[in-house]
Design a protein around this motif. Structure first.
Motif, PDB file in Angstrom:
ATOM      1  N   GLY B 124       0.831  -1.203   0.000  1.00 22.51           N
ATOM      2  CA  GLY B 124       0.000   0.000   0.000  1.00 22.51           C
ATOM      3  C   GLY B 124       0.857   1.241   0.000  1.00 22.51           C
ATOM      4  N   ALA B 125       0.194   2.383  -0.152  1.00 21.93           N
ATOM      5  CA  ALA B 125       0.935   3.638  -0.188  1.00 21.93           C
ATOM      6  C   ALA B 125       0.788   4.367   1.144  1.00 21.93           C
ATOM      7  CB  ALA B 125       0.395   4.507  -1.305  1.00 21.93           C
ATOM      8  N   GLU B 126       1.778   5.233   1.407  1.00 24.18           N
ATOM      9  CA  GLU B 126       1.650   6.102   2.577  1.00 24.18           C
ATOM     10  C   GLU B 126       1.300   7.499   2.096  1.00 24.18           C
ATOM     11  OE1 GLU B 126       4.905   5.981   5.287  1.00 24.18           O
ATOM     12  OE2 GLU B 126       4.959   3.785   5.144  1.00 24.18           O
ATOM     13  N   PHE B 127       0.321   8.119   2.765  1.00 26.40           N
ATOM     14  CA  PHE B 127      -0.159   9.416   2.304  1.00 26.40           C
ATOM     15  C   PHE B 127       0.195  10.534   3.285  1.00 26.40           C
ATOM     16  CE2 PHE B 127      -2.964   6.411   0.201  1.00 26.40           C
ATOM     17  CZ  PHE B 127      -2.952   6.908  -1.096  1.00 26.40           C
ATOM     18  N   SER B 152       8.312  15.806   6.504  1.00 20.58           N
ATOM     19  CA  SER B 152       7.118  14.961   6.568  1.00 20.58           C
ATOM     20  C   SER B 152       7.282  13.717   5.708  1.00 20.58           C
ATOM     21  CB  SER B 152       5.897  15.742   6.096  1.00 20.58           C
ATOM     22  OG  SER B 152       5.871  17.029   6.626  1.00 20.58           O
ATOM     23  N   GLY B 153       8.495  13.472   5.279  1.00 20.57           N
ATOM     24  CA  GLY B 153       8.753  12.264   4.489  1.00 20.57           C
ATOM     25  C   GLY B 153       8.497  12.428   2.998  1.00 20.57           C
ATOM     26  N   VAL B 154       8.253  13.651   2.569  1.00 22.01           N
ATOM     27  CA  VAL B 154       7.996  13.872   1.143  1.00 22.01           C
ATOM     28  C   VAL B 154       9.320  13.950   0.390  1.00 22.01           C
ATOM     29  CG1 VAL B 154       7.133  15.545  -0.535  1.00 22.01           C
ATOM     30  CG2 VAL B 154       5.801  15.012   1.497  1.00 22.01           C
ATOM     31  N   ALA B 173      11.948  18.841  -3.454  1.00 19.86           N
ATOM     32  CA  ALA B 173      11.480  18.767  -2.072  1.00 19.86           C
ATOM     33  C   ALA B 173      12.437  19.515  -1.160  1.00 19.86           C
ATOM     34  CB  ALA B 173      11.358  17.316  -1.634  1.00 19.86           C
ATOM     35  N   GLY B 174      11.927  20.509  -0.474  1.00 21.47           N
ATOM     36  CA  GLY B 174      12.719  21.226   0.510  1.00 21.47           C
ATOM     37  C   GLY B 174      12.451  20.650   1.877  1.00 21.47           C
ATOM     38  N   VAL B 269      -0.025  13.628  -0.934  1.00 18.59           N
ATOM     39  CA  VAL B 269       1.221  13.167  -1.523  1.00 18.59           C
ATOM     40  C   VAL B 269       1.363  11.698  -1.167  1.00 18.59           C
ATOM     41  CG1 VAL B 269       3.698  13.535  -1.684  1.00 18.59           C
ATOM     42  CG2 VAL B 269       2.199  15.440  -1.102  1.00 18.59           C
ATOM     43  N   ALA B 270       1.513  10.846  -2.174  1.00 19.87           N
ATOM     44  CA  ALA B 270       1.541   9.409  -1.928  1.00 19.87           C
ATOM     45  C   ALA B 270       2.926   8.847  -2.181  1.00 19.87           C
ATOM     46  CB  ALA B 270       0.530   8.712  -2.822  1.00 19.87           C
ATOM     47  N   ASP B 271       3.391   8.052  -1.234  1.00 18.96           N
ATOM     48  CA  ASP B 271       4.668   7.363  -1.411  1.00 18.96           C
ATOM     49  C   ASP B 271       4.369   5.892  -1.694  1.00 18.96           C
ATOM     50  OD1 ASP B 271       7.150   6.378  -1.419  1.00 18.96           O
ATOM     51  OD2 ASP B 271       7.603   6.783   0.680  1.00 18.96           O
TER      52      ASP B 271
END
Lengths: 173, 286
Positions: B124-127, B152-154, B173-174, B269-271
Motif C-alpha cells: 500500500g501507499a503512505e499518504f 514529513s517524508g515527502v 522537495a525542501g 502526496v503518496a509514497d
C-alpha cells in the motif's frame, strides 16, 4: 543641515527600498492561488510591469543589481530556467533607461503605449531564452500571447497603484 | 572657469561608465547562469528548494484571503442551488447504494479468486496531506508549491493527487515545502491507458490547460474516453484517474483533466515506494 536621527534614516532607506519591495510583493501576489478558473496558465507578468514603471519614474531607486536579483528570485521560485527572467528584467530596464528623453514628462497613456512594445520584446526574449535552455523546447505561443495581452491590459491598473504609492510615500525623495 | 561643473560632468561620465559596466557584466552572468542551470541541476535545485522554503511561510499567509474569498463565494453558490443539489444527491445516493452492493459482491469474489491464485498483494501507499499555497502559472511553467517537505517524508518523485485524480508529481522537495510539477507543464510526460480498450499513450503537457496524448492511434480515441495512469516506467502506480478525452482533432487529442486547478486547495502526496525515473539513486551495478 541637521543630522537625521536613526529612526529617520531607517525610514528613509525603507522608502528608498520600496520599488524593489513592491516588485517582490507583486511577484508573490502572482504566485498566490487565485481560485479563478482558467487564469493560472495565462497569469500576467506582474513583476515586469513594476520593473518597467520604476525604470521610468525612479530609475535611481532600482539599480541593475536589484533588477537582476529580483529576476533571479523569480526564476528560482517559478522553476523557469535560472537567469532567463533576470535577463529579461535587465534588458527591459536598459531599454527604458536608453529612452529616458522619450519618457520624460510624458502622459501615462504614452508610457502605456510604449509598454505594449516593451512587454512584447520582453515576452519574446523570455520565450527564446526558455526555449533554448529547456529540454522540452519552445512553449506554444497561444498561452504566452494570452498572458501578454492580459499583461498590457492590466498595466494601467498596476501602474496607477504604483503611482499612488509613490505619491504617498516617496513624494519628497 | 570649469571648476565644479566640470567635476560634476566628469563624475557623471564615470557613473554612466560604471553603470554600463554593471549592466554588461550582469547580462554576462545571466547567460552563465543559464548554462550552469543546464549542466549542474543539483546545485540549482538546492537553491530553488532553499528559496521556496524561505518564501513558503509568506505565501501561506498571502494565500489565506484568496482561499477565504473562494470559500465564501462557494458557500453562496451552494445556498442558491441547495434544493436542486438535494434532489441530485438523493438520486446519486440511490445509484451509489446499488454500486455499493455490487462492489461488495465483487470484493468478495475478488478475495476468493486471489486466495485461489495465491496472489501476493501490492504494497500500500503512505499518504501525507498538504495545503497548496503557491500556484506558479504563466506561459512558461506550471507547478504548485505545497506545505510539506522532507520533514514529513515527502521526496522527489512522489505522486500527488486529490480525490478527483492525479495532480502531478514532486520535482523538488525542501525541508518544509515542495514543488509539484503539474500534468499540464511542458516537461510533464506520463504513460497512460486510454479508454476501455486500454490503448497505451503518453500524456504530454504543453503549458495549456489541456494536455495532449502522444503516440496514440487517432482512431483509438473518442471524446469521453477515460484516461488513467498505466504504471509503465514505474513513475506512477497504474490506475490513477487523470481525465477524459475532450476532443480529437487533426492529429491532436486533448484531455480534459478531472482535477480543477482553480479548486486546488489540499492535495495528498503518496509514497508508493516506486523507484521511478526521478530519484537520484545511481544505477545498480550488475
Amino acid at each position: 543641515m541637521m543630522q537625521p536621527t536613526l529612526l529617520q534614516s531607517v525610514d528613509l532607506s525603507a522608502r528608498k527600498a520600496l520599488p524593489a519591495a513592491l516588485t517582490l510583493l507583486l511577484m508573490l501576489f502572482a504566485l498566490t492561488p487565485t481560485n479563478l478558473p482558467g487564469l493560472s496558465p495565462v497569469m500576467p507578468m506582474f513583476p515586469l510591469m513594476s520593473v518597467y514603471f520604476w525604470s521610468i519614474y525612479r530609475p535611481e531607486l532600482l539599480s541593475y543589481g536589484a533588477v537582476f536579483s529580483l529576476g533571479l528570485l523569480e526564476d528560482l521560485l517559478t522553476a523557469t530556467p535560472i537567469g532567463s527572467t533576470a535577463l529579461v528584467f535587465l534588458v527591459t530596464q536598459w531599454v527604458v533607461l536608453r529612452q529616458q528623453k522619450f519618457f520624460n514628462a510624458k502622459p501615462f497613456v504614452v508610457t502605456w503605449f510604449a509598454f505594449v512594445f516593451v512587454a512584447a520584446g520582453a515576452a519574446l526574449i523570455r520565450w527564446i531564452a526558455v526555449g533554448l535552455v529547456e529540454d522540452s523546447g519552445f512553449t506554444p505561443a497561444g498561452p504566452l500571447f494570452a498572458s501578454y495581452l492580459i499583461t498590457i491590459a492590466l498595466y494601467p491598473l498596476v501602474g496607477w497603484l504604483l503611482a499612488k504609492t509613490q505619491a504617498k510615500l516617496m513624494g519628497h525623495l | 572657469m570649469r571648476g565644479p561643473s566640470g567635476q560634476i560632468s566628469r563624475l557623471g561620465t564615470l557613473k554612466s561608465l560604471l553603470q554600463r559596466f554593471a549592466f554588461l557584466s550582469l547580462i554576462g552572468v545571466t547567460f552563465a547562469l543559464m548554462l550552469i542551470g543546464k549542466a549542474d541541476t543539483v546545485l540549482v535545485e538546492r537553491a530553488r528548494s532553499a528559496v521556496t522554503d524561505a518564501v513558503t511561510p509568506i505565501l501561506r499567509v498571502m494565500s489565506e484571503p484568496a482561499s477565504m474569498i473562494a470559500q465564501v463565494i462557494g458557500n453562496v453558490r451552494e445556498l442558491a442551488s441547495i434544493r436542486e443539489q438535494n434532489a441530485e444527491l438523493r438520486e446519486a445516493n440511490d445509484r451509489l447504494l446499488q454500486w455499493q452492493s455490487l462492489a461488495q459482491r465483487l470484493e468478495n469474489e475478488n478475495k476468493s479468486l486471489r486466495s485461489l491464485l495465491a496472489l501476493v498483494p501490492e504494497p500500500g501507499a503512505e499518504f501525507v496531506s498538504a495545503r497548496v499555497v503557491g500556484d506558479v502559472g504563466g506561459a512558461f511553467a506550471q507547478s504548485v508549491i505545497i506545505t510539506v517537505g522532507h520533514s514529513s517524508g515527502v521526496d522527489k518523485g512522489q505522486v500527488v493527487m486529490t480525490g478527483e485524480g492525479l495532480v502531478g508529481r514532486v520535482t523538488q522537495a525542501g525541508n518544509a515545502s515542495s514543488r509539484v510539477l503539474l500534468i499540464t507543464d511542458i516537461n510533464s510526460r506520463i504513460p497512460v491507458l486510454v479508454g476501455d480498450a486500454g490503448n497505451r499513450a503518453i500524456l504530454a503537457g504543453d503549458n495549456s490547460a489541456r494536455p495532449k496524448l502522444l503516440y496514440l492511434n487517432q482512431s483509438a480515441a473518442a471524446p469521453g474516453d477515460k484516461v488513467v495512469t498505466s504504471g509503465d516506467a514505474e513513475a506512477f502506480p497504474p490506475g490513477i484517474p487523470i481525465g477524459q478525452v475532450a476532443e480529437v482533432e487533426d492529429g491532436n487529442v486533448a484531455v480534459e483533466l478531472f482535477v480543477a486547478r482553480d479548486k486546488l486547495q489540499y492535495v495528498r502526496v503518496a509514497d508508493y515506494g516506486l523507484g521511478g525515473i526521478l530519484t537520484e539513486q545511481p544505477a545498480q551495478q550488475p
